[in-house]
Every structure is written in C-alpha cells, then in structure tokens.
Design a protein around this motif. Structure first.
Motif, mmCIF file in Angstrom:
data_model
loop_
_atom_site.group_PDB
_atom_site.id
_atom_site.type_symbol
_atom_site.label_atom_id
_atom_site.label_comp_id
_atom_site.label_asym_id
_atom_site.label_seq_id
_atom_site.Cartn_x
_atom_site.Cartn_y
_atom_site.Cartn_z
ATOM 1 N N PHE A 84 0.840 -1.204 0.000
ATOM 2 C CA PHE A 84 0.000 0.000 0.000
ATOM 3 C C PHE A 84 0.871 1.249 0.000
ATOM 4 O O PHE A 84 0.601 2.210 -0.733
ATOM 5 C CB PHE A 84 -0.911 0.003 1.225
ATOM 6 N N SER A 85 1.921 1.248 0.812
ATOM 7 C CA SER A 85 2.789 2.416 0.917
ATOM 8 C C SER A 85 3.501 2.702 -0.411
ATOM 9 O O SER A 85 3.628 3.857 -0.823
ATOM 10 C CB SER A 85 3.820 2.212 2.031
ATOM 11 N N ILE A 86 3.954 1.652 -1.076
ATOM 12 C CA ILE A 86 4.637 1.834 -2.366
ATOM 13 C C ILE A 86 3.689 2.455 -3.391
ATOM 14 O O ILE A 86 4.048 3.418 -4.090
ATOM 15 C CB ILE A 86 5.184 0.486 -2.880
ATOM 16 N N LEU A 87 2.470 1.915 -3.489
ATOM 17 C CA LEU A 87 1.498 2.459 -4.447
ATOM 18 C C LEU A 87 1.138 3.899 -4.095
ATOM 19 O O LEU A 87 1.036 4.768 -4.977
ATOM 20 C CB LEU A 87 0.242 1.591 -4.467
ATOM 21 N N ALA A 88 0.965 4.171 -2.798
ATOM 22 C CA ALA A 88 0.630 5.535 -2.383
ATOM 23 C C ALA A 88 1.775 6.492 -2.669
ATOM 24 O O ALA A 88 1.546 7.642 -3.077
ATOM 25 C CB ALA A 88 0.281 5.548 -0.898
ATOM 26 N N VAL A 89 3.011 6.054 -2.464
ATOM 27 C CA VAL A 89 4.174 6.884 -2.790
ATOM 28 C C VAL A 89 4.168 7.253 -4.265
ATOM 29 O O VAL A 89 4.369 8.424 -4.631
ATOM 30 C CB VAL A 89 5.485 6.147 -2.435
ATOM 31 N N ILE A 90 3.933 6.275 -5.123
ATOM 32 C CA ILE A 90 3.961 6.528 -6.564
ATOM 33 C C ILE A 90 2.879 7.524 -6.953
ATOM 34 O O ILE A 90 3.140 8.490 -7.688
ATOM 35 C CB ILE A 90 3.805 5.205 -7.343
ATOM 36 N N VAL A 91 1.668 7.310 -6.456
ATOM 37 C CA VAL A 91 0.550 8.204 -6.806
ATOM 38 C C VAL A 91 0.818 9.623 -6.319
ATOM 39 O O VAL A 91 0.682 10.597 -7.071
ATOM 40 C CB VAL A 91 -0.776 7.669 -6.227
ATOM 41 N N LEU A 92 1.209 9.759 -5.051
ATOM 42 C CA LEU A 92 1.424 11.095 -4.497
ATOM 43 C C LEU A 92 2.635 11.765 -5.133
ATOM 44 O O LEU A 92 2.603 12.976 -5.427
ATOM 45 C CB LEU A 92 1.608 11.007 -2.982
ATOM 46 N N ALA A 93 3.703 11.003 -5.373
ATOM 47 C CA ALA A 93 4.905 11.580 -5.986
ATOM 48 C C ALA A 93 4.616 12.088 -7.397
ATOM 49 O O ALA A 93 5.055 13.187 -7.768
ATOM 50 C CB ALA A 93 6.024 10.546 -6.022
ATOM 51 N N VAL A 94 3.882 11.311 -8.179
ATOM 52 C CA VAL A 94 3.549 11.748 -9.539
ATOM 53 C C VAL A 94 2.646 12.978 -9.494
ATOM 54 O O VAL A 94 2.832 13.935 -10.272
ATOM 55 C CB VAL A 94 2.890 10.602 -10.336
ATOM 56 N N ALA A 95 1.677 12.983 -8.575
ATOM 57 C CA ALA A 95 0.786 14.146 -8.452
ATOM 58 C C ALA A 95 1.579 15.401 -8.088
ATOM 59 O O ALA A 95 1.350 16.484 -8.642
ATOM 60 C CB ALA A 95 -0.287 13.868 -7.399
ATOM 61 N N LEU A 96 2.519 15.275 -7.170
ATOM 62 C CA LEU A 96 3.358 16.414 -6.795
ATOM 63 C C LEU A 96 4.240 16.852 -7.960
ATOM 64 O O LEU A 96 4.372 18.054 -8.246
ATOM 65 C CB LEU A 96 4.218 16.059 -5.587
ATOM 66 N N ALA A 97 4.834 15.891 -8.642
ATOM 67 C CA ALA A 97 5.730 16.227 -9.757
ATOM 68 C C ALA A 97 4.986 16.895 -10.905
ATOM 69 O O ALA A 97 5.561 17.708 -11.635
ATOM 70 C CB ALA A 97 6.443 14.969 -10.247
ATOM 71 N N CYS A 201 15.758 16.063 -13.441
ATOM 72 C CA CYS A 201 16.327 14.732 -13.671
ATOM 73 C C CYS A 201 16.301 13.874 -12.408
ATOM 74 O O CYS A 201 15.941 12.694 -12.466
ATOM 75 C CB CYS A 201 17.752 14.851 -14.201
ATOM 76 N N VAL A 202 16.690 14.448 -11.274
ATOM 77 C CA VAL A 202 16.695 13.668 -10.027
ATOM 78 C C VAL A 202 15.286 13.187 -9.692
ATOM 79 O O VAL A 202 15.069 12.009 -9.375
ATOM 80 C CB VAL A 202 17.272 14.499 -8.865
ATOM 81 N N ALA A 203 14.302 14.091 -9.782
ATOM 82 C CA ALA A 203 12.928 13.719 -9.427
ATOM 83 C C ALA A 203 12.384 12.646 -10.358
ATOM 84 O O ALA A 203 11.826 11.634 -9.907
ATOM 85 C CB ALA A 203 12.034 14.957 -9.460
ATOM 86 N N GLU A 204 12.520 12.845 -11.663
ATOM 87 C CA GLU A 204 11.935 11.888 -12.615
ATOM 88 C C GLU A 204 12.607 10.524 -12.531
ATOM 89 O O GLU A 204 11.930 9.488 -12.598
ATOM 90 C CB GLU A 204 12.003 12.471 -14.023
#
Length: 295
Positions: A84-97, A201-204
C-alpha cells in the motif's frame, strides 16, 4: 519579477543543497543520534519555503505524508502495508511532480526566453514540489551510490549509455525536424542546467527508475521470463507523462526512457539514470534548438 526572484533563491538555495547532501555521511548534533545532513537542510528549506510563500500549509503536509509513506515503503514489516505504501508513494509523488497538489507557488527563474530563433519561448520554474519529491525518494527509497566501489562499477556503463542515448534521441529528433543543430551558451545556461539536473532529472529518475522500476525488479526477481518487464513499464510510463507535448515528444521520450531504464537495469543505481537523463537534456539545450522547433 522581483518577488519571484527572492522566492527562487530561498527555495533553490536550500533545496538544491539538500539533494546534494543525500550522499554525505550522517553527523552528530550535540548528544542526539547521528542525523543525515539532508534532513537538516530539507527542514531549513521547508521553513524558508513557508516563510517566503513558496510553500503553504497543504503542500508542507503532503511532503510530510510522502516522507512517512516512503519510510513505510522501505521499512514496513507487514507485506500489505508495504505494498500500500509503495502504491501511495507513486501516486502522491507523480501528483506532486505534475503540480496537481495545492500548496506550492513555484517561482519563475527563466521567463519566456527565446534561446533559438525558430523555437518556442521557454519558461523555467524552481519547482519546490518536484524537487522535494526527488529528494525524499532519492534519500529514502531509490538505490544510490554508497561507496567508491559503487561509483567505479557504474561509471563505464553510465558513460557508454549516455553517449548512445544522446546520439539516438537527438539524432532521431533532428531527423524528424523536431530540433536542429544550434550550438549556444546563453546567459541563463548555468541556471537552466542546475535546476534541470536537481529539480527535474533527479525527481523523474527517482520516481520512474528508483521506485517504479526497482520495485518491479524486486517483485519479479524469481520470474526470469519477465526480466524485461520493469524496463518496458518504466519506459512506457515515462513516455506517457510527456503526452501533452504531442506524439513526437512521446516517441522521443520513449526512446530516451529506454536508455535510462536499461542503464538502471545494468547498474541498479539511480545516479546512472540521472547522469544519462541529464546528458540528453544538457546536450539538447547547449547544442540544438531548445525547447523545440516551431512552424
């Protein structure tokens, strides 16, 4: 834009060094336990961001949540909580980016500059949200260099991948008329390159290679027939985030993303993908029409 300039200095001057500090060893503050330098610098960057208005309450809260989720994704003992944490990280990180989360007022650092006579005007922001994503995922989740032997091991494949990917991507871009040869060094070059490296570059690469591709590699490590799937998935997802740029950009992003994914698969160190990504962007900016030809 006076206010934007002061905000940019506040966010970049602290957030940029925070990212660089990920590779520094922990330090002891008074009698406390050792603390990673990036944590102290990031805390200062957040306070400066709140003080200057670059960062507001909802944005700061989202960064705290992202940090907690990344820590849980890395260290949680429960399998389902970790997933759950991994999926939530991906969703929130992409939304922020993608700047879809409120609470950030990213300042302009390059405003509608025309670097080539036949290219669209270019505006660059010091994106606190995207830069913070890169920092948190790089520090807490993405496998990165931990020793000189790591650095030596990834150096040769990274340089080779950078050469091949730059030639393939920019050669294809020139062949379809997306860019043309246009060597230059404008006054904004150092600003562009520094922010592109640390905030883009670092973020992506932390998201697409250090988290998505790495988690798929770990999940499929006992499935040798699916060894290429993490490369394919991270490449396609990277291409899809460029869909607003039109089909030519999506195709070029897929070609570039393939280079970044392959070098990550070879080295399992996110710095390799960051280096190749930055090489493509830097050579494009310095040597070709930027951002792209128009008309």
């Amino acid at each position: 834009m006076e206010i934007a300039t002061s905000h940019a200095v506040a966010s970049f001057a602290l957030l940029g060094p925070s990212i660089c500090a990920v590779w520094l060893p922990a330090i002891r503050v008074a009698s406390w336990r050792p603390v990673a330098p990036w944590v102290l610098l990031f805390a200062a960057a957040v306070m400066a961001g709140l003080w200057t208005g670059v960062l507001q309450g909802p944005g700061a809260l989202c960064l705290v949540v992202l940090a907690a989720l990344a820590w849980s994704a890395r260290d949680a003992g429960n399998r389902w909580l970790r997933c759950f944490s991994i999926l939530a990280v991906i969703v929130l990180a992409v939304a922020l980016a993608l700047h879809a989360v409120p609470g950030f007022k990213n300042p302009v650092v390059i405003d509608a500059a025309r670097f080539s006579v036949d290219s669209a005007p270019f505006t660059q922001y010091a994106n606190f949200d995207k830069g913070a994503v890169g920092l948190l995922l790089l520090a807490l989740m993405a496998p990165h260099i931990g020793s000189m032997s790591d650095l030596r091991r990834m150096a040769r494949p990274s340089l080779l991948a950078a050469l091949v990917t730059v030639m393939a991507v920019l050669g294809a871009a020139a062949a379809i008329g997306y860019v043309r040869w246009d060597p230059k060094w404008p006054p904004q070059a150092w600003t562009f390159l520094a922010i592109n490296l640390l905030f883009t570059c670092v973020a992506e690469e932390a998201v697409f290679r250090g988290v998505i591709q790495e988690q798929l590699i770990q999940a499929l490590e006992h499935q040798p027939r699916l060894v290429g799937l993490p490369v394919v998935v991270s490449t396609l997802l990277f291409a899809l985030i460029h869909v607003n740029g039109g089909l030519p950009l999506v195709a070029l992003a897929a070609l570039a993303g393939l280079g970044y994914s392959l070098v990550y698969a070879m080295t399992r160190r996110v710095e390799a993908a960051i280096l190749v990504h930055f090489a493509v962007n830097a050579v494009h900016f310095v040597g070709f029409s930027y951002p792209c030809r128009v008309g």
